[in-house]
Design an enzyme around this catalytic site. Structure first.
Site, PDB file in Angstrom:
ATOM      1  N   ASP A 175       0.761  -1.124  -0.084  1.00  0.00           N
ATOM      2  CA  ASP A 175      -0.040   0.002  -0.099  1.00  0.00           C
ATOM      3  C   ASP A 175       0.969   1.285   0.110  1.00  0.00           C
ATOM      4  OD1 ASP A 175      -2.737   1.168   0.213  1.00  0.00           O
ATOM      5  OD2 ASP A 175      -1.818   1.931   2.015  1.00  0.00           O
ATOM      6  N   GLU A 230       1.604  -0.379  -5.164  1.00  0.00           N
ATOM      7  CA  GLU A 230       0.856   0.514  -5.310  1.00  0.00           C
ATOM      8  C   GLU A 230       1.900   1.706  -5.517  1.00  0.00           C
ATOM      9  OE1 GLU A 230      -2.993   3.045  -4.047  1.00  0.00           O
ATOM     10  OE2 GLU A 230      -1.470   2.471  -2.468  1.00  0.00           O
TER      11      GLU A 230
HETATM   12  C1  NOJ Z   1      -4.392   3.147  -0.770  1.00  0.00           C
HETATM   13  C2  NOJ Z   1      -5.659   2.649  -0.690  1.00  0.00           C
HETATM   14  O1  NOJ Z   1      -5.801   1.652  -1.829  1.00  0.00           O
HETATM   15  C3  NOJ Z   1      -6.594   3.194  -0.023  1.00  0.00           C
HETATM   16  O2  NOJ Z   1      -7.896   2.555  -0.009  1.00  0.00           O
HETATM   17  C4  NOJ Z   1      -6.361   3.773   1.188  1.00  0.00           C
HETATM   18  O3  NOJ Z   1      -7.169   4.590   1.989  1.00  0.00           O
HETATM   19  C5  NOJ Z   1      -4.877   4.243   1.353  1.00  0.00           C
HETATM   20  N1  NOJ Z   1      -4.010   3.830   0.498  1.00  0.00           N
HETATM   21  C6  NOJ Z   1      -4.396   4.533   2.710  1.00  0.00           C
HETATM   22  O4  NOJ Z   1      -4.023   3.459   3.067  1.00  0.00           O
END
Ligand code: NOJ
Ligand code: CA
Length: 556
Positions: free
Chosen positions: A221, A275
């Site tokens: 993440d 990500e």
């Molecule tokens: C990216 C995640 O995909 C999202 O859903 C989340 O709110 C943020 N990171 C914070 O962790």
């Protein structure tokens, strides 16, 4: 059954024996997949009861959004214990069973690791808060005195990605205001200090914890946000040293090199999926170098409008960016953070960015679904990994009429409703029956689905679509089954072929054995190649491919 023996039974397809290079990965948002105990919230029992749906769909792996112990301030992205399953979802034993059951069906399992921040309920943060200024645990986070005569102003001007300041002030035991702490997302998600070796050691151990339990990879993440400039200077938009002072700092690559060593140390290497939300292609590619993470989400494709020239440009750029680092490209149309693509494709403006959600814009759902059908054939025909977000195989649209009182996303609250947030793509999915909860919860459930389901989903349930050859679900099943059988679709070759204006035509396989044609123009076109049509997203019209339709063609 030993974990390694189980993993070895899984098929390895794709170039270089690395399964993730050509996998189809299905994203499970556990709160909204299926509820087994009737409290209105999806759980691991619900997933276990529906693994047959995933096996029947034909996916290679599943990625779980966070299932960890969490106060759920940001739907589980606020983690209180990275080694425990939240009781609302189940137990660690159930997770281990689920991993084994998925493996037995040939489905790999990816878990979400959230390294940028934890939860204010994490024992480290609780200790840091109680320890007060000077407590060494505070160095695991970003605690700073405020500015102004009595520290009443935040330490700098950074804004939270969810809106409002990125700092929250602490309060001492007697209610006296104290230092501030940094949170790039919600105040319940304090950012960790990755300069501190204890943070690094902890996450390396968390990785091993899940890999040792048989998970086949992790989704990282907010992967580009981990390292901050410790000067914590105000953001100067006129002279940004990097996209943001908290984004994409060089040091972050050391972290992923260490993680790669861990992932590679297993008999079957584990996948590292990032990500990495960075507009700069070269900076993005740097994360995919040989000794770093394996793949990263393709946000350019996710936001790309339904327009032939732009799609072609994004595909070209994607392949060009990945080629020098020899990383597989990835293709994704929807996820838990963005409006569902049936809705996006049904609007006058089919583009998307994080700041441009267009919720409430007039939408032609029939057009959106037609394009979504064509888009998935495009997606599944491109070289690399494909991500599917739960419910897209049912053709679900964004739910745009959730009453404010029922919204849950912190983004909605932190922007005072200006940004409705992400709840509309997180509504529990329909399995069967004519009325809510559409089989999401068992008969006699005591809780309502945690977000309300629309009245009109009767025809979109798995039950209603199964066996109907015209349904979205059967299109996905057919396409995934063919993709598995067609060797040209699991190697890396790709070539554009000539075609009519606004029609995408490309071949796959070293000898061009497979061709995909996508008509993005506004009129029917003759197919530009000869061969056997193995799938179309909608029926041909008198040997012509209608607008917003895709065809798959086997050449020999
Ligand atoms: C990216 C995640 O995909 C999202 O859903 C989340 O709110 C943020 N990171 C914070 O962790
Ligand atoms: Ca439940």
């Amino acid at each position: 059954m030993s974990e390694i023996a189980t993993v070895e039974r899984l098929e390895v397809r794709g170039a270089k024996g690395q399964w993730w290079r050509s996998a189809v990965i299905y994203q499970i948002y556990p709160r909204s997949f299926a509820d087994s105990n009737g409290d209105g919230i999806g759980d691991l029992g619900g997933v276990r009861a529906h693994l047959d749906h995933l096996a029947g769909l034909g996916v290679d792996a599943v990625w779980f959004n966070p299932w960890y112990a969490s106060p759920q301030a940001d739907a589980g992205y606020d983690v209180a214990d990275y080694r425990a399953i939240d009781p609302v979802f189940g137990t660690l034993t159930e997770a281990e069973e689920l991993i084994r059951e998925a493996h037995a069906l040939g489905i790999r399992v990816i878990v979400d690791v959230v390294p940028n921040h934890c939860s204010t309920a994490h024992p480290w943060f609780v200790e840091a808060l109680h320890g007060g200024p000077g407590c060494t645990t505070r160095d695991l986070f970003w605690f700073r005195p405020g500015r102004g005569a009595s520290g009443e102003l935040p330490p700098n001007d950074w804004q939270s990605i969810f809106g409002g300041p990125a700092w929250t002030r602490t309060t001492g035991p007697e209610g006296t205001p104290g230092d501030w702490y940094l949170h790039l997302f919600a105040p319940e998600q304090p950012d960790l200090n990755w300069d501190n070796p204890k943070v690094r050691e902890e996450f390396e151990d968390v990785l091993r914890f899940w890999f040792d339990r048989g998970t086949d990879g992790i989704r990282i993440d907010s992967a580009a946000l981990l390292m901050k400039d410790c000067a914590l200077a105000d953001f100067d938009p006129a002279d940004p040293p990097l996209p943001h002072p908290y984004e994409d700092r060089d040091e972050v690559h050391h972290i992923y090199r260490a993680w790669r060593t861990i992932a590679d140390s297993y008999p079957e290497p584990r996948a590292l999926i990032g990500e990495v939300w960075l507009p700069d292609a070269q900076r993005f590619a740097a994360y995919l170098r040989e000794d770093e993470i394996h793949t990263a989400f393709n946000f350019a494709f996710l936001g790309c409008p339904w327009d032939a020239a732009t799609l072609r440009a994004v595909i070209d750029e994607t392949l060009a960016v990945h080629a020098p680092v020899d990383a597989p490209a990835t293709w994704v149309l929807s996820n838990h953070d963005v409006p569902r693509h049936v809705t996006r494709y049904g609007r006058a403006d089919t583009s998307f960015t994080l700041d441009y959600r267009q919720l409430g814009a007039p939408t032609d759902h029939a057009l959106g679904r037609r394009r979504a059908r064509a888009a998935v054939l495009l997606n599944l025909a491109l070289p690399g990994t494909v991500y599917l977000y739960q419910g897209e195989e049912l053709g679900l649209a964004e739910v745009e009429d959730i009453p404010d009182a029922m919204r849950q996303d912190p983004m909605f609250f932190r922007t005072a409703g200006e940004n409705p947030g992400r709840d509309g793509c997180r509504v529990p999915i329909p399995w069967s029956g004519n009325t809510p909860p559409y089989g999401f919860s068992p008969p006699g459930a005591t809780g309502q689905p945690w977000l309300p389901q629309p009245a009109g989903w009767r025809d979109l349930t798995v039950e209603a679509q199964s066996g109907n050859p015209d349904s979205m679900l059967e299109l996905y099943r057919r396409a995934l089954a063919y993709r598995r059988r067609q060797p040209a679709l699991s190697d890396a070759t790709f070539s554009w072929l000539p075609g009519p204006d606004a029609v995408l035509v490309f071949s796959r396989g070293p000898d061009g054995a497979f061709v995909c044609v996508v008509n993005v123009s506004d009129h029917p076109v003759a197919l530009p190649v000869h061969g056997t049509i193995v799938a179309t997203s909608d029926p041909m019209e008198h040997d012509r491919l209608p607008p917003d339709t895709a065809a798959w063609i086997a050449i020999r």
